[in-house]
Design an enzyme around this catalytic site. Structure first.
Site: not given
Ligand code: SAH
Length: 502
Positions: A36, A58, A171
């Site tokens: 991703d 995405k 998100m």
């Molecule tokens: N599975 C992921 C989350 C997926 S949803 C997890 O456990 O982290 C995607 C959202 O995660 C993004 O829109 C943002 O809000 C957050 N996110 C994921 N990685 C990030 C990062 N490095 N910095 C800031 N927000 C992050």
């Protein structure tokens, strides 16, 4: 037919070091990696040479592939009998739709395994200097999506606004206005601290803070856009004290490292450890040459030499690989003395439990020759295993004072992995703060690719590892550059860190 298997792997929040040991293993053994936007682009370099990469990234409003298409890709690849690693940002089951992928595979009898990852909701906060719980501030936490499956469904804001623990919205950037006003309107104190952590754990990480009242303005002023972690709660106040990540010497800098892929790791890792973002541009790739007659003979008769001289890490690795392939072990080199052109080459020898007898004061061929000149006798035999296009100067000068056999064991070839357009775009958009050159061939290859656009280099700061590389730069134009004072990776790093103009 061989049965395929899928690893649904959490890549962690961004910093490549935050993947688990087991997760990394799944990257290394994969035949196919499906990844991703937020996951693992920088982990692909650990994959097998022939691994297939499929990007299904995405962006919230601009889906490259639908979830159904992604499920089908993973299933199909595994059904072909391949090992598929489905790399997902953070943890696969935290808003990662990993569960849906697992269901799809189970329904079709494909074996799968989930490898949990560090979720950005916890790890990302930590890098932003915010502990998700703290005995004095929050005794629990809630991780909430800012983006519900059905657009018109709403959270139970009345309940959320009453919660005592830390609230983390994922998100949620497009909904920031909505989130803050709903919390306020349902009774949460408008002075409640809020932090936005952008690109957490990566070199682009940026954290801004405010309150429920002010944070939307703060976000606008700082042009914060997705991906963002929205943190609501008193733990945000600890940020000033616990922020360890954003104040490092190279924080926020983008540095292009031009090296052979096999060699990039030390320099890149050091830059990353100091907070810099690395764009590796592997313009040169090392290809081992088949063992020719001359090389074979020199190995068989190695005890007849007085000295072996190694002028690169590659020559060490490849020469000994060939020696082992011929059926010998380290005892074969017996009393042959060994010279290494610099610390990196000597370190490579050390990994093989060999201590170099000579490392010149300056890490260039001329200096090595000066020091050998006083030691070598005309009857001495010297073996020089090296690359096809290595500089002639060492061979020629040694040839004038003793017997020297040069064997060509590898070839340096251009790697077109990053296409021309991309690098030119990166350079012309001022996206690269500095560029490091660690050998003349990195300069030549870049010049070859840039052609008449070589002047684009003037948009970035250039760093050269030593005088020979600098000279090559000079041949291509009047560039201003900074040269390392000790001609090695650490010297280069020091030059980058201490340069005020960066
Ligand atoms: N599975 C992921 C989350 C997926 S949803 C997890 O456990 O982290 C995607 C959202 O995660 C993004 O829109 C943002 O809000 C957050 N996110 C994921 N990685 C990030 C990062 N490095 N910095 C800031 N927000 C992050």
């Amino acid at each position: 037919m061989k049965k395929g298997k899928v690893y649904i792997t959490g890549a962690g929040p961004g910093d490549e070091g935050l993947i688990t040991v087991k997760g990394m293993e799944s990257v290394k053994i994969a035949d196919v990696i499906v990844y991703d936007r937020l996951a693992g682009g920088n982990l692909l370099k650990y994959a097998k040479e022939d691994c297939e990469f499929i990007y299904v990234g995405k962006q919230s409003s601009n889906h490259t592939k639908t979830q159904d298409e992604i499920n089908e890709i993973i299933f199909q690849k595994a059904a072909e009998g391949r090992i598929v690693t489905r790399l997902k940002g953070g943890d696969p089951y935290v808003f990662g739709r990993g569960g849906e992928e697992g269901e799809y595979l189970r329904d079709r009898n494909i074996e799968f395994e989930v490898i949990p990852g560090i979720t950005s909701a916890i790890g990302g906060l930590a890098y932003g200097g915010i502990p998700i719980t703290h005995r004095d501030y929050a005794s629990g936490f809630h991780v909430i999506t800012g983006h519900l499956k059905e657009e018109d469904r709403e959270h139970d804001w009345e309940t959320l606004a009453k919660l005592q623990g830390t609230l983390v919205f994922l998100m949620g950037m497009a909904q920031l206005e909505n989130i803050t006003s709903n919390l306020k309107n349902n009774g949460m104190d408008s002075k409640t601290p809020v932090a936005l952590i952008n690109w957490a754990t990566t070199c682009k990480q940026k954290t801004v803070t405010g309150t429920l009242e002010t944070i939307c303005d703060v976000a606008r002023e700082n042009k914060i856009s997705s991906p963002v972690l929205i943190v609501v709660g008193k733990v945000v106040e600890l940020k000033e004290k616990l922020n360890f990540f954003e104040n490092r010497p190279l924080s926020g800098k983008r540095i292009m490292v031009t090296r052979a892929r096999a060699q990039t790791s030390t320099l890149s890792k050091k830059i990353q450890d100091l907070g810099g973002e690395v764009i590796e541009f592997p313009m040169i790739k090392i290809k081992e040459l088949d063992t020719d007659k001359k090389t074979k003979e020199s190995i068989v008769n190695i005890e007849s030499y007085d000295w072996m001289i190694f002028t690169s890490q590659n020559s060490v690795n490849i020469f000994f690989k060939k020696l082992f392939e011929e059926g010998y072990d380290l005892r074969k080199i017996g009393n042959v003395k060994i010279a290494a052109i610099g610390n990196a080459t000597a370190d490579e020898l050390k990994k093989m439990h060999i201590k170099a007898d000579l490392i010149p004061k300056n890490f260039v061929a001329e200096s090595l020759f000066e020091e050998l000149k006083v030691i070598l006798k005309p009857s001495d035999r010297v073996l020089l295993p090296r690359g096809l296009s290595s500089r002639e100067v060492l061979f020629e000068s040694l040839y004038s004072i003793c017997i020297v056999d040069e064997v060509k064991i590898y070839e340096t070839i251009r790697d077109n992995e990053i296409n021309n357009i991309k690098i030119q775009d990166l350079l012309s958009d001022d996206q690269i703060d500095c560029i490091t050159f660690t050998s003349s061939s990195t300069v030549k290859n870049l010049a070859h690719i840039l052609g008449e656009n070589m002047d684009l280099l003037k948009k970035s700061k250039l760093y050269s590892i030593g005088p020979i590389t600098s000279e090559t730069l000079n041949e291509y134009g009047s560039f201003s550059y900074c040269q390392a004072s000790s001609y090695d990776v650490d010297g280069l790093i020091e030059a980058i860190c201490t340069d005020g103009g960066l």
